[in-house]
Enzyme design. Sequence first.
Site, short mmCIF file in Angstrom:
data_model
loop_
_atom_site.label_atom_id
_atom_site.label_comp_id
_atom_site.label_asym_id
_atom_site.label_seq_id
_atom_site.Cartn_x
_atom_site.Cartn_y
_atom_site.Cartn_z
N ASN A 8 47.97 41.48 40.39
CA ASN A 8 47.63 43.30 39.54
C ASN A 8 48.21 44.05 39.25
OD1 ASN A 8 46.68 45.26 37.98
ND2 ASN A 8 45.22 45.78 38.60
N LYS A 10 48.82 46.78 37.47
CA LYS A 10 48.57 48.26 37.41
C LYS A 10 49.55 48.83 36.72
CE LYS A 10 45.60 47.67 41.14
NZ LYS A 10 44.98 48.75 41.91
N HIS A 88 37.21 46.24 34.78
CA HIS A 88 38.38 46.63 36.43
C HIS A 88 37.85 48.26 36.83
CE1 HIS A 88 41.06 48.28 39.84
NE2 HIS A 88 41.19 46.66 40.24
N GLU A 90 39.47 50.31 37.93
CA GLU A 90 40.02 51.45 37.59
C GLU A 90 39.96 51.63 36.06
OE1 GLU A 90 43.66 50.55 38.85
OE2 GLU A 90 42.85 50.46 41.20
N GLU A 154 35.95 42.95 44.09
CA GLU A 154 35.82 44.51 44.00
C GLU A 154 36.13 45.45 44.62
OE1 GLU A 154 40.48 43.38 43.30
OE2 GLU A 154 40.02 44.75 40.91
N GLY A 160 42.96 50.66 47.02
CA GLY A 160 44.55 50.36 47.84
C GLY A 160 43.43 51.52 49.18
N SER A 190 42.50 45.09 48.64
CA SER A 190 43.45 45.65 50.50
C SER A 190 43.75 44.30 50.39
CB SER A 190 42.58 46.99 51.41
OG SER A 190 42.90 48.09 50.44
P1 PGA Z 1 44.56 46.70 45.87
O1 PGA Z 1 44.19 46.85 44.25
O2 PGA Z 1 45.90 44.70 46.12
O3 PGA Z 1 46.55 47.27 46.01
O4 PGA Z 1 43.96 47.23 47.32
C1 PGA Z 1 43.31 45.86 44.26
C2 PGA Z 1 43.16 46.17 42.92
O5 PGA Z 1 43.07 47.38 42.32
O6 PGA Z 1 42.71 44.83 41.84
#
Ligand code: PGA
Length: 224
Positions: A8, A10, A88, A90, A154, A160, A190
């Site tokens: 992903n 983003k 997601h 976000e 997740e 993050g 992460s």
């Molecule tokens: P990250 O994000 O690996 O940077 O923690 C994962 C995600 O948001 O799918």
Amino acid sequence: MTKIIAANWKMNKSASQAEKFVRKLKKVDIENNVIIFPSFIALPAVSSVLGRESCGAQDSFYEASGAHTGEISPEMIKEVADYVIIGHSERRACGETDDILNKKVKACSDAGLKIIFCVGEQEGEDRRTTLKSQISHGLSGTDALTDFIVIAYEPVWAIGTGKTPSTDEISEAVKYIKSLYSCEVLYGGSVNADNAEEILKTCDGVLVGSASLDLQQFLKIARS
Ligand code: PGA
């Protein structure tokens, strides 16, 4: 066993940067099923290199067409990608409710897209209660087999942050999700080149954010 390794990206990488990355990625032999989720604007370029079957969109609207400024429909995505991420955290944080997500899931499924549906608790929330609620509402009226749905677990507090649940906790969450909804389950939050191998023993694949932006790191994860 072949695992799903989903990247992903983003809001990172322009179309030309994305194309350069996947041209290099394509030269490497990888047994796992790698799927790249670039920004909408980079999706056609990535798809022209990797093919639709290795690409996905990070979101979709639920209407097929019409007066919806700035939105992208499932049918538009289907021309260039086989996959879509829905729910997601976000996007949930931007106000997407379970009802909206359920409409998106159904519209994407009707368009023939394969869906990665994200769920996960916020820090301090009861994990099982959150998972049960997000899955029962967001995936209401669907079936993993006919609708081709994969769930990504997740935990919001792990995205993050460099923090991850223990592998026992991930295993337990994956089992619980499978008891609620019979489908493949990925872990995200992460994931990096150092922890991917252990995490992949607990689930059917990983959804990788920041560590997927660097080719060498991503290749290590993809070959775990
Ligand atoms: P990250 O994000 O690996 O940077 O923690 C994962 C995600 O948001 O799918």
